[in-house]
Design a protein around this motif. Structure first.
Motif, PDB file in Angstrom:
ATOM      1  N   GLY A 363       0.787  -1.235   0.000  1.00 55.59           N
ATOM      2  CA  GLY A 363       0.000   0.000   0.000  1.00 55.59           C
ATOM      3  C   GLY A 363       0.811   1.273   0.000  1.00 55.59           C
ATOM      4  O   GLY A 363       0.282   2.350   0.295  1.00 55.59           O
ATOM      5  N   LEU A 364       2.094   1.156  -0.375  1.00 53.69           N
ATOM      6  CA  LEU A 364       2.914   2.360  -0.338  1.00 53.69           C
ATOM      7  C   LEU A 364       2.523   3.322  -1.461  1.00 53.69           C
ATOM      8  O   LEU A 364       2.503   2.952  -2.623  1.00 53.69           O
ATOM      9  CB  LEU A 364       4.398   1.992  -0.488  1.00 53.69           C
ATOM     10  CG  LEU A 364       5.331   3.202  -0.586  1.00 53.69           C
ATOM     11  CD1 LEU A 364       5.535   3.845   0.772  1.00 53.69           C
ATOM     12  CD2 LEU A 364       6.669   2.814  -1.189  1.00 53.69           C
ATOM     13  N   VAL A 365       2.166   4.539  -1.105  1.00 55.85           N
ATOM     14  CA  VAL A 365       2.036   5.590  -2.106  1.00 55.85           C
ATOM     15  C   VAL A 365       2.918   6.734  -1.621  1.00 55.85           C
ATOM     16  O   VAL A 365       2.516   7.507  -0.754  1.00 55.85           O
ATOM     17  CB  VAL A 365       0.579   6.070  -2.271  1.00 55.85           C
ATOM     18  CG1 VAL A 365       0.507   7.152  -3.338  1.00 55.85           C
ATOM     19  CG2 VAL A 365      -0.324   4.900  -2.647  1.00 55.85           C
ATOM     20  N   ALA A 366       4.116   6.789  -2.163  1.00 61.25           N
ATOM     21  CA  ALA A 366       5.035   7.822  -1.694  1.00 61.25           C
ATOM     22  C   ALA A 366       4.491   9.186  -2.099  1.00 61.25           C
ATOM     23  O   ALA A 366       3.953   9.338  -3.193  1.00 61.25           O
ATOM     24  CB  ALA A 366       6.415   7.588  -2.290  1.00 61.25           C
ATOM     25  N   PRO A 367       4.641  10.181  -1.221  1.00 58.37           N
ATOM     26  CA  PRO A 367       4.119  11.515  -1.529  1.00 58.37           C
ATOM     27  C   PRO A 367       4.780  12.135  -2.757  1.00 58.37           C
ATOM     28  O   PRO A 367       4.237  13.044  -3.350  1.00 58.37           O
ATOM     29  CB  PRO A 367       4.447  12.321  -0.267  1.00 58.37           C
ATOM     30  CG  PRO A 367       5.432  11.520   0.491  1.00 58.37           C
ATOM     31  CD  PRO A 367       5.226  10.099   0.122  1.00 58.37           C
ATOM     32  N   THR A 368       5.947  11.602  -3.120  1.00 60.69           N
ATOM     33  CA  THR A 368       6.670  12.217  -4.241  1.00 60.69           C
ATOM     34  C   THR A 368       6.345  11.565  -5.578  1.00 60.69           C
ATOM     35  O   THR A 368       6.945  11.882  -6.593  1.00 60.69           O
ATOM     36  CB  THR A 368       8.190  12.102  -4.010  1.00 60.69           C
ATOM     37  OG1 THR A 368       8.489  10.732  -3.734  1.00 60.69           O
ATOM     38  CG2 THR A 368       8.635  12.972  -2.873  1.00 60.69           C
ATOM     39  N   TYR A 369       5.428  10.595  -5.600  1.00 61.75           N
ATOM     40  CA  TYR A 369       5.106   9.909  -6.854  1.00 61.75           C
ATOM     41  C   TYR A 369       4.604  10.892  -7.897  1.00 61.75           C
ATOM     42  O   TYR A 369       3.762  11.740  -7.634  1.00 61.75           O
ATOM     43  CB  TYR A 369       4.022   8.854  -6.624  1.00 61.75           C
ATOM     44  CG  TYR A 369       4.552   7.511  -6.171  1.00 61.75           C
ATOM     45  CD1 TYR A 369       5.916   7.267  -6.082  1.00 61.75           C
ATOM     46  CD2 TYR A 369       3.677   6.475  -5.842  1.00 61.75           C
ATOM     47  CE1 TYR A 369       6.385   6.036  -5.667  1.00 61.75           C
ATOM     48  CE2 TYR A 369       4.135   5.244  -5.431  1.00 61.75           C
ATOM     49  CZ  TYR A 369       5.498   5.031  -5.337  1.00 61.75           C
ATOM     50  OH  TYR A 369       5.957   3.812  -4.930  1.00 61.75           O
ATOM     51  N   ASN A 370       5.096  10.727  -9.139  1.00 63.25           N
ATOM     52  CA  ASN A 370       4.523  11.474 -10.253  1.00 63.25           C
ATOM     53  C   ASN A 370       3.440  10.620 -10.930  1.00 63.25           C
ATOM     54  O   ASN A 370       3.162   9.497 -10.493  1.00 63.25           O
ATOM     55  CB  ASN A 370       5.619  11.930 -11.229  1.00 63.25           C
ATOM     56  CG  ASN A 370       6.404  10.746 -11.778  1.00 63.25           C
ATOM     57  OD1 ASN A 370       5.919   9.617 -11.801  1.00 63.25           O
ATOM     58  ND2 ASN A 370       7.632  11.006 -12.209  1.00 63.25           N
ATOM     59  N   GLU A 371       2.878  11.127 -12.024  1.00 62.15           N
ATOM     60  CA  GLU A 371       1.785  10.400 -12.694  1.00 62.15           C
ATOM     61  C   GLU A 371       2.239   9.022 -13.175  1.00 62.15           C
ATOM     62  O   GLU A 371       1.518   8.036 -13.059  1.00 62.15           O
ATOM     63  CB  GLU A 371       1.256  11.224 -13.877  1.00 62.15           C
ATOM     64  CG  GLU A 371       0.559  12.516 -13.473  1.00 62.15           C
ATOM     65  CD  GLU A 371      -0.557  12.288 -12.458  1.00 62.15           C
ATOM     66  OE1 GLU A 371      -1.373  11.359 -12.689  1.00 62.15           O
ATOM     67  OE2 GLU A 371      -0.608  13.001 -11.432  1.00 62.15           O
ATOM     68  N   ILE A 372       3.451   8.984 -13.731  1.00 66.73           N
ATOM     69  CA  ILE A 372       3.970   7.712 -14.239  1.00 66.73           C
ATOM     70  C   ILE A 372       4.047   6.690 -13.114  1.00 66.73           C
ATOM     71  O   ILE A 372       3.638   5.528 -13.256  1.00 66.73           O
ATOM     72  CB  ILE A 372       5.382   7.914 -14.848  1.00 66.73           C
ATOM     73  CG1 ILE A 372       5.326   8.844 -16.058  1.00 66.73           C
ATOM     74  CG2 ILE A 372       6.041   6.595 -15.186  1.00 66.73           C
ATOM     75  CD1 ILE A 372       4.893   8.216 -17.345  1.00 66.73           C
ATOM     76  N   GLN A 373       4.556   7.125 -11.977  1.00 65.83           N
ATOM     77  CA  GLN A 373       4.704   6.190 -10.854  1.00 65.83           C
ATOM     78  C   GLN A 373       3.354   5.724 -10.324  1.00 65.83           C
ATOM     79  O   GLN A 373       3.152   4.554 -10.028  1.00 65.83           O
ATOM     80  CB  GLN A 373       5.545   6.838  -9.734  1.00 65.83           C
ATOM     81  CG  GLN A 373       7.035   6.898 -10.073  1.00 65.83           C
ATOM     82  CD  GLN A 373       7.812   7.738  -9.089  1.00 65.83           C
ATOM     83  OE1 GLN A 373       7.476   8.908  -8.858  1.00 65.83           O
ATOM     84  NE2 GLN A 373       8.854   7.177  -8.501  1.00 65.83           N
ATOM     85  N   LYS A 374       2.404   6.679 -10.224  1.00 66.53           N
ATOM     86  CA  LYS A 374       1.079   6.298  -9.721  1.00 66.53           C
ATOM     87  C   LYS A 374       0.435   5.274 -10.639  1.00 66.53           C
ATOM     88  O   LYS A 374      -0.143   4.281 -10.202  1.00 66.53           O
ATOM     89  CB  LYS A 374       0.188   7.543  -9.605  1.00 66.53           C
ATOM     90  CG  LYS A 374       0.527   8.415  -8.414  1.00 66.53           C
ATOM     91  CD  LYS A 374      -0.351   9.649  -8.373  1.00 66.53           C
ATOM     92  CE  LYS A 374       0.192  10.639  -7.339  1.00 66.53           C
ATOM     93  NZ  LYS A 374      -0.256  12.007  -7.598  1.00 66.53           N
ATOM     94  N   LYS A 375       0.565   5.532 -11.956  1.00 65.01           N
ATOM     95  CA  LYS A 375      -0.025   4.612 -12.920  1.00 65.01           C
ATOM     96  C   LYS A 375       0.701   3.263 -12.882  1.00 65.01           C
ATOM     97  O   LYS A 375       0.076   2.209 -13.022  1.00 65.01           O
ATOM     98  CB  LYS A 375       0.060   5.219 -14.321  1.00 65.01           C
ATOM     99  CG  LYS A 375      -0.844   4.555 -15.333  1.00 65.01           C
ATOM    100  CD  LYS A 375      -0.972   5.419 -16.572  1.00 65.01           C
ATOM    101  CE  LYS A 375      -1.694   4.658 -17.675  1.00 65.01           C
ATOM    102  NZ  LYS A 375      -1.827   5.471 -18.897  1.00 65.01           N
ATOM    103  N   SER A 376       2.035   3.296 -12.665  1.00 68.44           N
ATOM    104  CA  SER A 376       2.797   2.050 -12.570  1.00 68.44           C
ATOM    105  C   SER A 376       2.267   1.173 -11.445  1.00 68.44           C
ATOM    106  O   SER A 376       2.042  -0.033 -11.623  1.00 68.44           O
ATOM    107  CB  SER A 376       4.276   2.340 -12.308  1.00 68.44           C
ATOM    108  OG  SER A 376       4.844   3.053 -13.356  1.00 68.44           O
TER     109      SER A 376
END
Lengths: 435, 316, 286
Positions: A363-376
């Motif tokens: 369940g890690l969603v790092a606060p620094t994620y960009n769109e690419i990372q979120k979609k990944s």
């Protein structure tokens, strides 16, 4: 002039060492299997450790430095990082582990881990996993285990192999994200008439095209088949493999020409400069190679469906992490550091400067994620299973043989080539896998 | 004079002068080389020891590499039959040798002769032509990547072949890449040979030249009939260097294809490297290839050296 | 020999063409290194410069800690070159200047040793290096493996063959009367070698020193296989590190590689004078 006695002395010592090594009848068996001996140097849990790292890329190096300094703050273990470039590190891993390895080292999940664990070069870390086990899902757990069922790796991140494109190009030309193979081919055709290279493609480094084989195989034959093929439980001459190459041959006219002489960085450049419409590769390469200003325009979609039975259920999402070399020093402190690294907090720290990989903790969603990372994260989560990439899922010798075969195929994608490389691959697989 | 005529002190000095280099050479070159010959009959991942048992008698667990074991001559038969790189590698090594012997080395000799004639600016020519010999492999790899890169490289940009439908894939196309690499290699080899010949030419007695000229010989005749034979020691060095460099050629291919040779670039020494210095090692098989390479190179060189040295020993 | 005007003009044209061919690749790399990556990414390498800067060089120097790696190269190259020349010349002296029974066999042994590809001996050598202990003041690891001394020794051993071969060939061309006269004067073997023969070998030694320096300095095979600590590696293998570090920035890597080439160029320029003086000195003896 330098003192010749020095070299004579060392030479004599060399001879002494040599006769110890090669003296009959032990001959080469005397080369000694130090890994059998118990590790004497456990040390206390706050002793200083050295950390062998292949995170040589600038940004990853910074991210890793952030991670190790956070680890020191948390565990009180001073850490010295020994950075060696990617290729050198990988090529020398066997001598590295048998020589004077660091207390901890970066490595990959999958067969590539099991291979070295099975030869007794790594220390099992079940005790570390007792503490961090709750932070990871079953997939991550099984990736971290050796063939003996013991844990040998603490994973850090993974990244998806998907089809990248520029949003602006798709919007300007009215392209739709293809869902099926037919859509995909139709889109490629359209791009070609629009003067674009449909798919940027490079194979000079050997491994990138293995990804294309993997994904078509996963789409056509599914995950179980892929794993069986990697373990040589299915022969390389199997019609399933021919089917993969047949699909690939349909795609060939739309892949960038001259791939065997092109580095993947140049292919990514063609995508970034909008000369190419799409590119299939890992986010760890494509996104990392993009200039920060252009990153917002970058998007991706999972590889289109070929066989409805398997849909888009699988992809290559290689996992990287850390292992504990058996000959490394100060094991206790190293384990303490591993316990810290196996937490969401540690991964978040690492991902502060890494904008293309995604953490593996639950369940890690790092606060620094960009769109690419979120979609990944979302796309990897949708998969029923993720494979590790051909050079991590099979014996490295076999991957090497396939690199050659696939370069041959890229050079002349004909049915004859396919049957000849299938035969050659099978011949080599027999020598590699039978004992 | 013979060894027996030495006094005690001289005897010790001679023993040390011979002994130290010999011991170093034996311990760090020949001992490992002999061990490699032994290893060529084994199957070994390089981890743990090698057991003196036949591989057939050891259990084999799927996924776990067998411990080192004796494999008889299987590696050799595999090299000649199943290993797909072997015969192309032999062929490419021969091409490499022919190009070096027929092009790069004569070119280097030509450079040396022209410079030795005292052409204006000879210092500059000498330095520039020798420059590639001094550059590191990493730099040479980068330099030629910039020249040959299909979309962005110098050659394709200049001749306008960078579009997707007309580009020339210098390093990837198996019918081109060996030649592209031979250009790089000759670029280095010619400068190397030039320096060796310059040393040789400087050592030729100018009186020989003058005598030939008085006899009315042309420059061409003087060189081939008088100067070239007088450079015999250097000719031997250059010949050996040419053969060694062609057989050992590995670094340019290695840096070009990052360890896994592209199709068209297979060479014996690259195949050895790939098997021995890799993530997982096939030490036994790689050693086999190395032993084959060694045998191929040793036979002609030994015969040649023996002839060359013996002729010198005998009174003229 | 006075070449005709026509042929010397032809020679001049030929050499100028070759000069351009030889320089183009290097100059092109320099041109790329002088341009910012953003610019070449957009316009390609073959384009007119919008800006030329030393930024890539500055960045390569600071970000790679190159000074440190230069020192490593120095610790390894200098002793290795001197030691190789000393050992090779003494061996060559004995086999070429004294009528020694096994000289041909020994020469062949050494020359053949130089034929061995490095890869063939690396596995046993690695095991050997792990088995040889060294005192801790010589090697942090306490082993030949991962130590400067280990790297020096293998470079010496590996280069000996070629140097012995060249030097013995060279020494054979020296007149035999040289030794004979000295023997009459009562000079021992050492004096004849060190005082008499070596000075006459200056051209060959200078040529070999230049070649050895470039080879040992540029070697990266031994360095990457026998040194496991990144910080102990010489500059050429550290370049690989930089290559890993800035995969996408060819311009900066080119800059770093060009910086790393400077020491060999300096050695060449310094020894070239020696070399040429030595060469002309050699020519008088015929």
């Amino acid at each position: 002039m330098t003192d010749p006695r020095l070299s004579r002395r060392s030479a004599l010592k060399g001879l002494a060492g040599a006769s110890a090594l090669f003296g009959a009848p032990a001959l080469l068996s005397a080369c000694g299997d130090d890994s059998e001996k118990p590790t004497a140097n456990t040390g206390s849990a706050t002793d200083p450790i050295t950390f062998g790292s292949n995170y040589s890329d600038d940004a990853t190096k910074t991210a890793f430095a952030a991670l190790t300094s956070a680890a020191t703050t948390s565990t009180k273990v001073p850490i010295t990082v020994n950075t060696v470039d990617h290729n050198t590190f990988q090529n020398n891993i066997s001598t590295y582990l048998q020589g004077t390895p660091d207390s901890l080292a970066t490595w990959f999940a999958g067969y590539r881990l099991q291979f070295f664990a099975a030869q007794g070069l790594l220390t099992p870390i079940d005790d570390v996993w007792e503490k961090i086990g709750g932070n990871f899902n079953d997939a991550a757990k099984s990736l971290s285990k050796g063939i003996d069922g013991k844990y040998y790796l603490v994973p850090l991140y993974n990244y998806p192999w998907v089809v990248f494109y520029n949003k602006s190009v798709f919007a300007a030309k009215g392209y739709q994200v293809p869902k099926t193979w037919d859509d995909f081919i139709a889109l490629c055709k359209k791009m070609k008439t629009d003067g674009l290279i449909p798919i940027a493609f490079a194979e000079k480094d050997g491994w990138p095209a293995l990804g294309t084989f993997d994904i078509i195989n996963l789409r056509v034959n599914g995950y179980d088949y892929h794993i069986k093929l990697m373990k040589h439980e299915v022969p390389w001459t199997d019609p399933g493999v021919t089917a993969v190459f047949d699909k690939w041959r349909e795609l060939m006219p739309y892949l960038q020409n001259g791939a065997n002489g092109r580095t993947w960085q140049d292919a990514a450049k063609a995508l970034e400069n909008k000369q190419a419409g799409m590119m299939f590769q890992g986010s760890n390469q494509v996104a990392a190679n993009y200039a920060p200003a252009n990153l917002a325009d970058l998007d991706f979609f999972p590889y289109p469906v070929i066989n409805p039975t398997y849909g888009q259920d699988y992809m290559d999402a290689p996992t990287d992490g850390f292992m504990l070399p058996k000959k490394g020093k100060n094991t206790a402190a190293a384990k303490a550091v591993l316990e810290y690294i196996g937490t969401a907090a540690a991964e978040t720290k690492f991902l502060e400067t890494d904008h293309w990989d995604v953490g593996l903790a639950n369940g890690l969603v790092a606060p620094t994620y960009n769109e690419i990372q979120k979609k990944s994260v979302a796309e990897i989560a949708k998969c029923k299973n993720v494979s590790q990439f051909m050079d991590r899922d099979t014996v490295p010798d076999m991957a090497t043989a396939m690199i050659k075969a696939i370069q041959t195929f890229v050079d002349s994608p004909t049915a004859e080539t396919v049957s000849s490389i299938q035969k050659s691959a099978e011949d080599q697989a027999k020598t590699i896998f039978t004992k | 004079m013979s060894v027996s005529r030495f006094n005690r002190r001289d005897g010790l000095v001679v023993a040390a002068m011979l002994g130290v280099p010999l011991i170093i050479d034996a311990a760090f070159i020949w001992l490992p080389a002999l061990a490699s010959v032994g290893l060529s009959f084994t199957k070994w991942t390089g981890v743990g020891g090698v057991q003196l048992k036949s591989c057939d008698s050891l259990p084999s667990v799927p996924g776990i590499p067998q411990p080192g074991c004796l494999n008889g001559v299987d590696n050799y038969s595999q090299a000649f039959t199943t290993y797909p790189d072997f015969w192309p590698a032999v062929q490419h090594n021969i091409i490499w040798l022919l190009v070096f012997a027929g092009f790069a080395t004569p070119l280097g000799m030509l450079f040396a002769v022209v410079i030795d004639r005292g052409i204006r600016g000879s210092r500059i020519y000498q330095s520039v032509l020798f420059l590639p010999v001094m550059l590191s492999l990493a730099l040479i790899g980068i330099i030629w990547e910039l020249i040959y890169s299909p979309n962005y490289g110098l050659i394709n940009s200049v001749i306008g072949r960078t579009a997707d439908d007309n580009l020339i894939d210098w390093l990837g196309d198996p019918s081109l890449n060996l030649w592209a690499l031979l250009v790089e290699a000759s670029w280095r080899q010619a400068g190397y040979v030039m320096i060796l010949y310059l040393a040789g030419l400087k050592a030729v007695d100018p009186a020989l030249r003058e005598a030939a000229q008085i006899d009315g010989a042309t420059g061409w005749q003087t060189f081939w009939r008088v100067i070239f034979p007088a450079m015999r020691p250097i000719n031997i060095v250059v010949m050996v260097v040419t053969v060694i460099e062609s057989l050992r050629a590995f670094d340019l291919v290695y840096i070009t294809s990052g360890g896994n040779p592209l199709k068209g670039l297979e060479l014996l020494s690259v195949a050895v490297t790939q098997n021995i210095v890799g993530e997982t090692q096939r030490i036994g098989f790689g050693s086999t290839l190395g032993v084959i390479l060694l045998a191929i190179s040793l036979v002609p060189i030994t015969i040649f050296l023996y002839q060359a040295f013996r002729r010198e020993e005998s009174p003229k | 020999m006075k070449p005709s005007r026509l042929s010397s003009a032809a020679a001049q044209v030929f050499m100028v063409v070759m000069l351009v061919l030889w320089l183009t690749p290097v100059v092109f790399a320099l041109y790329v290194a002088l341009r910012p990556i953003a610019e070449t990414n957009e316009h390609g390498y073959v384009s007119l410069p919008r800006s030329l800067t030393l930024d890539n060089f500055r960045a390569a120097w600071t970000q790679s800690d190159m000074w440190h790696f230069f020192l490593n190269s120095l610790y390894i190259t200098v002793p290795a070159v001197l030691l190789t020349l000393f050992l090779a010349s003494s061996f060559a002296y004995v086999v070429s200047r004294l009528r020694f029974r096994w000289n041909i066999a020994l020469l062949i042994l050494f020359t053949a040793g130089n034929l061995l590809p490095q890869q063939v001996i690396i596995t046993p050598l690695f095991r050997l290096y792990l088995a040889i202990p060294l005192p801790h003041w010589l090697s942090e690891s306490g082993l030949m493996y991962n130590s400067y001394l280990g790297l020096i020794v293998i470079n010496v051993a590996f280069q000996l063959g070629f140097c012995v071969f060249v030097l013995s060939n060279y020494m054979k061309t020296l007149p035999a009367e040289l030794d004979e006269a000295a023997i009459v004067d009562g000079a021992g073997v050492w004096t004849r070698y060190w005082r008499l023969t070596l000075p006459l070998c200056r051209p060959a030694l200078a040529a070999l020193a230049t070649l050895l320096t470039t080879w040992i300095y540029n070697d990266f095979f031994w360095a990457i296989t026998l040194i496991s600590t990144g910080d102990k590696r010489p500059v050429t293998s550290a370049l690989a590190n930089l290559q890993g570090q800035f995969v996408a920035n060819q311009n900066m890597i080119a800059a770093a590689a060009l910086i790393a080439a400077i020491p060999t160029l300096i050695v060449y320029v310094a020894l070239q004078k020696q070399f040429i003086a030595g060469l002309s000195l050699g020519s008088t003896k015929g």
